[in-house]
Each structure stands twice: as C-alpha cells, then as structure tokens.
Design an enzyme around this catalytic site. Structure first.
Site, PDB file in Angstrom:
ATOM      1  N   HIS A  99       0.537  -1.068  -0.125  1.00  0.00           N
ATOM      2  CA  HIS A  99      -0.127   0.255  -0.026  1.00  0.00           C
ATOM      3  C   HIS A  99       0.764   1.410  -0.057  1.00  0.00           C
ATOM      4  O   HIS A  99       1.772   1.400   1.044  1.00  0.00           O
ATOM      5  CB  HIS A  99      -0.770  -0.039   1.422  1.00  0.00           C
ATOM      6  CG  HIS A  99      -1.535   1.142   1.451  1.00  0.00           C
ATOM      7  ND1 HIS A  99      -3.091   1.398   0.612  1.00  0.00           N
ATOM      8  CD2 HIS A  99      -1.793   2.553   1.990  1.00  0.00           C
ATOM      9  CE1 HIS A  99      -3.570   2.445   0.699  1.00  0.00           C
ATOM     10  NE2 HIS A  99      -2.456   2.938   1.717  1.00  0.00           N
ATOM     11  N   CYS A 100       0.755   2.154  -1.443  1.00  0.00           N
ATOM     12  CA  CYS A 100       1.434   3.320  -1.561  1.00  0.00           C
ATOM     13  C   CYS A 100       1.211   4.231  -0.878  1.00  0.00           C
ATOM     14  O   CYS A 100       0.232   4.749  -0.963  1.00  0.00           O
ATOM     15  CB  CYS A 100       2.155   3.254  -3.280  1.00  0.00           C
ATOM     16  SG  CYS A 100       2.860   5.026  -2.435  1.00  0.00           S
ATOM     17  N   VAL A 101       1.430   5.271   0.341  1.00  0.00           N
ATOM     18  CA  VAL A 101       0.928   6.128   0.839  1.00  0.00           C
ATOM     19  C   VAL A 101       0.738   7.162   0.441  1.00  0.00           C
ATOM     20  O   VAL A 101      -0.552   8.552  -0.382  1.00  0.00           O
ATOM     21  CB  VAL A 101       1.424   6.601   2.300  1.00  0.00           C
ATOM     22  CG1 VAL A 101       1.186   5.633   3.051  1.00  0.00           C
ATOM     23  CG2 VAL A 101       2.578   7.022   2.439  1.00  0.00           C
TER      24      VAL A 101
END
Length: 420
Positions: A273-275
């Site tokens: 999950h890429c913020v």
C-alpha cells in the site's frame, strides 16, 4: 399514499450545491457551519469554568469540524473536505521560504522536514488508517516546484523555451501516469453467483428462531464441485483454501493475492500500500506505478540540473548542492537553491523506492511476499535486505521481466471449495 410519500422523500433528497446531509442524517447548509455546535459550546464552557473535559469531547468536536468543512458542489450537494490535505498546502511554502533566509535555518528545516513526514507516516501506519496527507504533499510539491520554476528560475533567462517545454511535458506525463495508477490496483470481488448457492428453509431448523421472516430463512452455503477429484487432492485443495481464505472479505484469494488492512480489500498480486498515491499497488497498476516513478525522477533530475545551472553557474553540477558561494546573497536565488535541495531529498527517497521495485521484479517477488518471507525466515537476503529471493516464483531474469510486462490486469479467481 405510498407514491406520494415516496415522491416527497425524493424531493427532500434533492440538495442544492451548498446543502448536505450531516453525520446525524439531518439536512444542513454550508453557511450554517458555525451554528448549533453543542459539543464545541460544552467544551468551551468547561474550559472557561476550569472543569475537566469529557473523555470523548475532543473527538466529538473534531468529528463536527470535519463534517462541516465542505465545498459547494453542483451534483449531490456540498462535498466534505479531508482535513489531511490542508497541512502540506500551508506548511511546505512556509518552511521553504523560512529555509531560504539563512543556510543554518535551511539545514535545520531540511533536516526536520523529512523527520516530521516519517513520524507522521509511522503514526498513521500504526493505526492502519487512510490519509490524503502524503498524496497532497506529493501533488503540491510537484505543483509548487513547477510554479517556482516558472516564476523564479525561467525569468532569469539562463535557458530557453525548449527546456521549459521539456519540464512541462515531464510534469504532465507524470500526472497522467499517476492518474492511471490510481484507477484500480486489481481489487478482488467475490462472485457470489458462481461461488454460493442459496438454500431456502420454510420450516424452522433446530435451534433457530421461527419468528424470523415467518419461518422462512435464507442460508448461503459454499458448494464445491468434487466430480473426478480424489480424496488426497481434495484435502490438498481444502488446505490451500484454508491458507488463502480471507476472513475480512469472506472469500478465497488466488495465489499471490493479499488483503490490504488500510483499504479493506483483497488485491491481485498485492505488492504494498503506497501512501504517496493513497492506493494499493497490485497486478493491475504495478507497471504504471513504476512508470510514474521513472517519469517523476527524470523530470525532477532534469529540473534540478537546470536550477543549479542557473543559480550556481560556476560550479560543477555534482558539487553545486554542497558548495555554492554567494547563493544566499539574494533571496530569490536562495529560495531556488533551497527548493533544489528539497527536490533532491525527495528524489533520493524515490530512487531508493525505484531500486527496490526493480530488484523485486527481477526476482519475481512482491514487497508483501518479501516481508512475510523475512519474518518467517524462508528467504535469502543480501545487501542489507535490499535483495530478497524467495525462489517460489522466479523464472530467471528475462522470464521474470517478461511475466511482469505481460501480466494481465484481471484474472479469474479459482472457485473455493467447501471449507467445512
């Protein structure tokens, strides 16, 4: 009467651009954002009377403020504004202008800014909550650097329209690639028609409440096709499905899929999950994610080189960031130099991310698989953990890259067998 009541409800549901339904389900208006705030009034009264606040008072006030900050919208009423997008819009310009006053202040600000961002990342990551702070910071950093490039660097006349056009094209392509990356990471949706069958009971089963639905109860059961399957193969399928069963989504995940606790969905070939894009990176958007990184890095490196050539013309580009005499004599050149340093810090972090991504693709390992393998000590790691080789899916360097570039956006998940 029913038609008239339905018509009245439909008329009440139509909202103008400044109206909205608040968190209590009541109709409200943007102009009334400061009216009838009982939670805030109670907190202020307790503060003025020096009485202790209620444990839930601050959270209630924050919920009210978050619910009432909205912008008018033509369709569906006023839209809620996520407060996490506001701090980057205010702090980034203020800190960069502060850092341009003196090189010692610049060292303190440019050292503290990444630390604050990392602290906020670990704070939100520990709570497993979604936030638009990092996406807002990324987009505003790109837009603000481009704005300063046009207003401060280009008027100096050290380069022409061709260089400006190249930087502009790089920014536009980066935004287009980012937009494509955010469309869909490959979210898995359970196919209830092919996975489940519905059994209807007209008599109350033992231990059930017969008053529910007049004695009728709908029970969803998972049915497996066992035709031509041996008992040993069936047991292996059951064990595999138990391992891949997602308790949150109530479905059997295909191989290499994973559940994201932040987004609350299962994603095909989940990497992480890429913020910075506020989305997962999975099978459907992994290639466009790498393309976004490459385009941003090329644009950033080219823009930094142009800025350093303009403010430090007598210095070598490789050493201009470390030594540029007289750059703080004028505030405009100091601001450009500070922005070049900020862009270099961001570029260095994304270069590290890109290097890890390229290494993982070369070994056909996702970031999620690498973390699990290191935790379970089932993988070989080298170069301080940068290279993680599980050996489970690797087909050689060329085979891994061929699979990555040709993998489809969608796959049909296998039908789950009976888990009972």
């Amino acid at each position: 009467m029913k038609r008239q009541a339905k018509k009245v409800l439909e008329e009440e549901a139509v909202l103008c651009c400044c109206e909205y339904m608040n968190r209590h389900g009541q109709r409200s208006h943007v102009a009334a954002c400061c009216c009838d705030c009982e939670d805030l009034d109670d907190a202020c009264d307790r503060f003025l009377k020096r009485e202790p606040q209620k444990p839930e008072s601050l959270s209630q006030v924050a919920a009210v403020v978050t619910d009432r900050i909205r912008v008018p919208w033509l369709w569906g009423g006023a839209r809620k504004v996520d407060l996490s997008i506001i701090p980057p819009l205010l702090l980034l310009p203020a800190l960069l202008h502060l850092a341009a006053l003196h090189f010692l202040i610049g060292m303190v600000v440019l050292t503290a800014l990444p630390g604050l961002v990392l602290w906020y990342y670990y704070f939100t990551h520990r709570k497993k909550g979604r936030t638009l702070f990092f996406l807002s910071l990324a987009l505003f950093s790109l837009a603000y650097m481009y704005y300063l490039f046009i207003t401060e660097v280009f008027p100096r006349g050290d380069f022409g329209l061709l260089q400006l056009a190249l930087v502009s094209v790089g920014v536009v392509l980066t935004l287009l690639a980012l937009f494509h990356t955010k469309r869909d990471p490959g979210i898995l949706h359970p196919n209830e028609e092919s996975v489940h069958s519905k059994v209807v009971y007209y008599s109350s089963p033992t231990g059930r409440n017969p008053s529910l639905s007049g004695g009728r109860q709908d029970v969803t059961m998972t049915v497996a096709n066992r035709a031509g399957v041996s008992e040993h193969a069936e047991e292996e399928m059951k064990e595999s499905n138990r391992k891949n069963w997602c308790q949150a989504c109530r479905m059997v995940r295909p191989p290499r899929a994973g559940h994201c606790r932040i987004c609350g969905v299962c994603v095909l070939r989940l990497d992480h999950h890429c913020v910075w894009i506020n989305s997962c990176v999975g099978q459907a958007n992994h290639r466009s994610f790498l393309l976004t990184l490459v385009l941003f890095l090329l644009t950033s490196l080219y823009g930094i080189s142009l800025v350093l050539q303009s403010v430090c013309p007598r210095q070598n580009l490789l050493f201009a960031l470390l030594y540029c005499p007289g750059v703080y004599n004028q505030y405009s050149t100091a601001l450009c130099f500070t922005c070049a340093w900020y862009s270099s810090i961001v570029t260095g972090g994304l270069l590290h991310l890109l290097a890890i991504q390229l290494i993982n693709v070369s070994y056909n390992v996702t970031e999620r698989e690498a973390r699990i393998a290191l935790r379970e000590k089932t993988a070989r790691s080298a170069y301080w953990g940068l290279v993680v080789n599980t050996g489970a899916y690797s087909r050689g360097f060329r085979g891994n890259w061929s699979e990555f570039m040709s993998m489809g956006d969608k796959v049909i998940p296998p039908s789950p067998t009976d888990l009972v």
